[in-house]
Design a protein around this motif. Structure first.
Motif, PDB file in Angstrom:
ATOM      1  N   GLU A  90       0.253  -1.100   0.250  1.00 28.72           N
ATOM      2  CA  GLU A  90      -0.144   0.036  -0.097  1.00 28.72           C
ATOM      3  C   GLU A  90       0.844   1.385  -0.139  1.00 28.72           C
ATOM      4  N   PHE A  91      -0.021   2.064  -0.491  1.00 27.94           N
ATOM      5  CA  PHE A  91       1.487   3.533  -1.504  1.00 27.94           C
ATOM      6  C   PHE A  91       0.973   4.290  -1.740  1.00 27.94           C
ATOM      7  N   THR A  92       0.945   5.451  -2.268  1.00 24.45           N
ATOM      8  CA  THR A  92       0.920   7.144  -2.084  1.00 24.45           C
ATOM      9  C   THR A  92       1.264   7.732  -2.856  1.00 24.45           C
ATOM     10  N   CYS A  93       0.686   6.996  -4.533  1.00 16.09           N
ATOM     11  CA  CYS A  93       0.897   8.295  -6.017  1.00 16.09           C
ATOM     12  C   CYS A  93      -0.588   8.589  -6.611  1.00 16.09           C
ATOM     13  N   PRO A  94      -0.351  10.226  -6.817  1.00 18.66           N
ATOM     14  CA  PRO A  94      -1.064  10.341  -7.100  1.00 18.66           C
ATOM     15  C   PRO A  94      -1.116  10.034  -9.227  1.00 18.66           C
ATOM     16  N   PHE A  95      -0.092   9.678  -9.497  1.00 19.49           N
ATOM     17  CA  PHE A  95      -0.202   9.497 -11.442  1.00 19.49           C
ATOM     18  C   PHE A  95      -0.651   8.286 -10.857  1.00 19.49           C
ATOM     19  N   ALA A  96      -0.869   7.559 -10.369  1.00 22.61           N
ATOM     20  CA  ALA A  96      -1.447   5.868 -10.634  1.00 22.61           C
ATOM     21  C   ALA A  96      -2.205   5.506 -11.897  1.00 22.61           C
ATOM     22  N   THR A  97      -1.843   4.646 -12.156  1.00 21.90           N
ATOM     23  CA  THR A  97      -3.755   3.746 -13.068  1.00 21.90           C
ATOM     24  C   THR A  97      -3.283   2.076 -12.147  1.00 21.90           C
ATOM     25  N   GLN A  98      -4.641   2.217 -13.376  1.00 20.13           N
ATOM     26  CA  GLN A  98      -5.225   0.537 -13.007  1.00 20.13           C
ATOM     27  C   GLN A  98      -3.589  -0.101 -13.200  1.00 20.13           C
ATOM     28  N   GLN A  99      -3.707   0.061 -14.452  1.00 22.59           N
ATOM     29  CA  GLN A  99      -2.866  -0.276 -15.503  1.00 22.59           C
ATOM     30  C   GLN A  99      -1.316  -1.142 -14.278  1.00 22.59           C
ATOM     31  N   MET A 100      -0.686   0.197 -13.577  1.00 19.65           N
ATOM     32  CA  MET A 100       0.701   0.442 -13.124  1.00 19.65           C
ATOM     33  C   MET A 100       0.426  -0.463 -11.914  1.00 19.65           C
ATOM     34  N   ALA A 101      -0.726  -0.008 -10.851  1.00 22.50           N
ATOM     35  CA  ALA A 101      -0.683  -1.408 -10.415  1.00 22.50           C
ATOM     36  C   ALA A 101      -0.652  -2.739 -10.075  1.00 22.50           C
ATOM     37  N   GLN A 102      -1.596  -3.102 -11.769  1.00 24.30           N
ATOM     38  CA  GLN A 102      -1.525  -4.561 -12.226  1.00 24.30           C
ATOM     39  C   GLN A 102       0.288  -4.564 -12.171  1.00 24.30           C
ATOM     40  N   ASP A 103       0.180  -4.576 -12.953  1.00 26.91           N
ATOM     41  CA  ASP A 103       2.050  -4.466 -13.128  1.00 26.91           C
ATOM     42  C   ASP A 103       2.824  -4.327 -11.976  1.00 26.91           C
ATOM     43  N   ILE A 104       2.873  -4.062 -11.031  1.00 30.11           N
ATOM     44  CA  ILE A 104       3.715  -4.003  -9.774  1.00 30.11           C
ATOM     45  C   ILE A 104       2.697  -4.915  -9.474  1.00 30.11           C
ATOM     46  N   LEU A 105       1.639  -5.313  -9.057  1.00 29.82           N
ATOM     47  CA  LEU A 105       1.073  -6.920  -8.534  1.00 29.82           C
ATOM     48  C   LEU A 105       2.330  -7.936  -9.923  1.00 29.82           C
ATOM     49  N   SER A 106       2.176  -8.275 -10.887  1.00 32.24           N
ATOM     50  CA  SER A 106       2.661  -9.361 -11.456  1.00 32.24           C
ATOM     51  C   SER A 106       4.085  -8.902 -11.008  1.00 32.24           C
ATOM     52  N   SER A 107       5.025  -8.068 -11.081  1.00 31.72           N
ATOM     53  CA  SER A 107       6.406  -7.963 -10.948  1.00 31.72           C
ATOM     54  C   SER A 107       6.432  -8.793  -9.068  1.00 31.72           C
ATOM     55  N   LEU A 108       5.279  -7.896  -8.225  1.00 28.63           N
ATOM     56  CA  LEU A 108       5.932  -9.050  -6.840  1.00 28.63           C
ATOM     57  C   LEU A 108       5.504 -10.152  -6.322  1.00 28.63           C
ATOM     58  N   THR A 109       4.957 -10.690  -7.341  1.00 32.15           N
ATOM     59  CA  THR A 109       4.177 -12.193  -7.401  1.00 32.15           C
ATOM     60  C   THR A 109       5.427 -13.130  -7.508  1.00 32.15           C
ATOM     61  N   GLY A 110       5.298 -14.130  -5.963  1.00 26.17           N
ATOM     62  CA  GLY A 110       7.183 -15.051  -5.641  1.00 26.17           C
ATOM     63  C   GLY A 110       6.929 -14.544  -4.837  1.00 26.17           C
ATOM     64  N   PHE A 111       7.468 -12.539  -4.549  1.00 28.33           N
ATOM     65  CA  PHE A 111       8.585 -12.293  -3.787  1.00 28.33           C
ATOM     66  C   PHE A 111       8.322 -12.460  -2.518  1.00 28.33           C
ATOM     67  N   GLN A 112       9.558 -12.751  -1.684  1.00 28.72           N
ATOM     68  CA  GLN A 112       9.195 -12.322   0.004  1.00 28.72           C
ATOM     69  C   GLN A 112      10.326 -11.694   0.734  1.00 28.72           C
ATOM     70  N   TYR A 113       9.900 -10.920   0.959  1.00 28.89           N
ATOM     71  CA  TYR A 113      10.614 -10.233   1.399  1.00 28.89           C
ATOM     72  C   TYR A 113      10.962 -10.847   3.084  1.00 28.89           C
ATOM     73  N   GLN A 114      12.292 -10.138   2.887  1.00 24.41           N
ATOM     74  CA  GLN A 114      13.370 -11.485   4.710  1.00 24.41           C
ATOM     75  C   GLN A 114      14.362  -9.868   5.029  1.00 24.41           C
ATOM     76  N   PRO A 115      13.713  -9.726   6.656  1.00 23.28           N
ATOM     77  CA  PRO A 115      13.917  -8.936   7.561  1.00 23.28           C
ATOM     78  C   PRO A 115      15.522 -10.032   7.425  1.00 23.28           C
ATOM     79  N   PHE A 116      16.540  -9.036   7.814  1.00 20.68           N
ATOM     80  CA  PHE A 116      17.668  -9.025   8.810  1.00 20.68           C
ATOM     81  C   PHE A 116      18.204  -7.924   9.592  1.00 20.68           C
ATOM     82  N   ARG A 117      20.075  -8.507  10.274  1.00 21.02           N
ATOM     83  CA  ARG A 117      19.996  -7.073  10.557  1.00 21.02           C
ATOM     84  C   ARG A 117      21.511  -7.808  11.349  1.00 21.02           C
ATOM     85  N   VAL A 118      22.320  -7.063  10.368  1.00 21.53           N
ATOM     86  CA  VAL A 118      23.560  -7.324  10.504  1.00 21.53           C
ATOM     87  C   VAL A 118      24.899  -6.225  10.996  1.00 21.53           C
TER      88      VAL A 118
END
Length: 298
Positions: A47-75
């Motif tokens: 979830e984020f804010t962008c005044p210039f976003a479109t429906q296609q932009m949201a769909q493309d972002i979701l497609s890019s994120l598919t399968g991605f898992q965020y890995q928290p760590f600290r070194v």
């Protein structure tokens, strides 16, 4: 991520948290009322804010994120390439994640503490800024200010460079408060009073016993043609002194008990005050003719 930093075992301590679930939904806020939504609630939501976003932009972002898992760590105390940047990836002891936080210690070997925080807030390091926000930030960067506090005075100044060059400052001493603009004193408050240099604008308030309005200054007579027996009005409609003297904006004069001295010019004829008096006396007693040469009554 542009580069991968291989740390191997060149670290002090490492803390790895479980990976976050896959992303399944994207929410983009156009403004306070409009939201673009794609995906479902089976996984995490980006979830984020962008005044210039479109429906296609949201769909493309979701497609890019598919399968991605965020890995928290600290070194801590990682011996890494000083050229590594926020957004690069780090690979150490079998753990792989993005560098989203970095604190470099400027000591021997320049070790750094890096992390991918568990904080779910986005816009953290790469916050979206509109063109207006970026322009305002650049202007702020061009503004320089100083404040000097001493035993006997306080001085402050602000200067700005860029599209226009200007400076502003003030000083406070034991005997005066002075204000400056473009390197010159424009106002001073001393024991003698207030001194102002330059343009002064006021549409309300008072100067001494005179009131200020948008179109006049006045004392007791607030409008031209007022019935007050005493007072002063000076404005766009004319000038008035009590009830005995008025000059309107067209030049018409109304006066009583008027004393004239010197000469009076009517059209192309100049009449002296003495001749005017003499003519008035003769006219009062009757006359036979007018002498145009001497401007007197025969």
């Amino acid at each position: 991520m542009s580069d991968v930093v291989a740390l191997a075992r060149r670290v002090g301590q490492i803390e790895v948290s479980p990976q976050f679930s896959d992303y399944s939904k994207v929410l983009i806020h156009i403004d306070d009322e409009t939201v673009i939504e794609v995906g479902n609630d089976t996984g995490r939501t980006l979830e984020f804010t962008c005044p210039f976003a479109t429906q296609q932009m949201a769909q493309d972002i979701l497609s890019s994120l598919t399968g991605f898992q965020y890995q928290p760590f600290r070194v801590t105390d990682a011996l890494m390439d000083p050229a590594a940047e926020i957004g690069d990836a780090a690979n150490t002891r079998g753990s792989y994640g993005g560098i989203y936080s970095r604190n470099t210690k400027f000591s021997e070997m320049m070790p750094a503490d890096i992390a991918a925080p568990q904080d779910e807030e986005i816009n953290h390091e790469y916050k979206y800024e509109s063109p207006q926000e970026r322009q305002f930030k650049r202007q702020i960067d061009d503004v320089k200010a100083s404040l000097i506090i001493a035993n006997d005075r306080i001085d402050a100044s602000v200067s700005q460079t860029g599209g226009s060059s200007s400076s502003f400052g003030w000083s406070l001493t034991s005997n005066a408060h002075r204000w400056y603009a473009n390197g010159q004193e424009v106002m001073a408050i001393t024991a003698s009073g207030l001194s102002v240099k330059g343009n002064v604008q006021a549409t309300t308030g008072k100067i001494g016993g005179f009131n200020i309005s948008a179109s006049a200054i006045w004392n007791n007579i607030s409008s031209f043609g007022g019935s007050q027996s005493s007072g002063v009005y000076i404005g766009t409609n004319g000038i008035q002194l009590g009830q005995r003297f008025k000059v309107d904006s067209s030049g018409n004069v109304s006066a009583s008990n008027m004393t004239l001295s010197g000469t009076l010019k009517i059209g192309s004829t100049t009449i002296t005050a003495d001749n005017l008096r003499l003519g008035a006396e003769r006219a009062n007693s009757g006359y036979s003719s007018w002498n145009g040469t001497t401007s007197t009554v025969n």
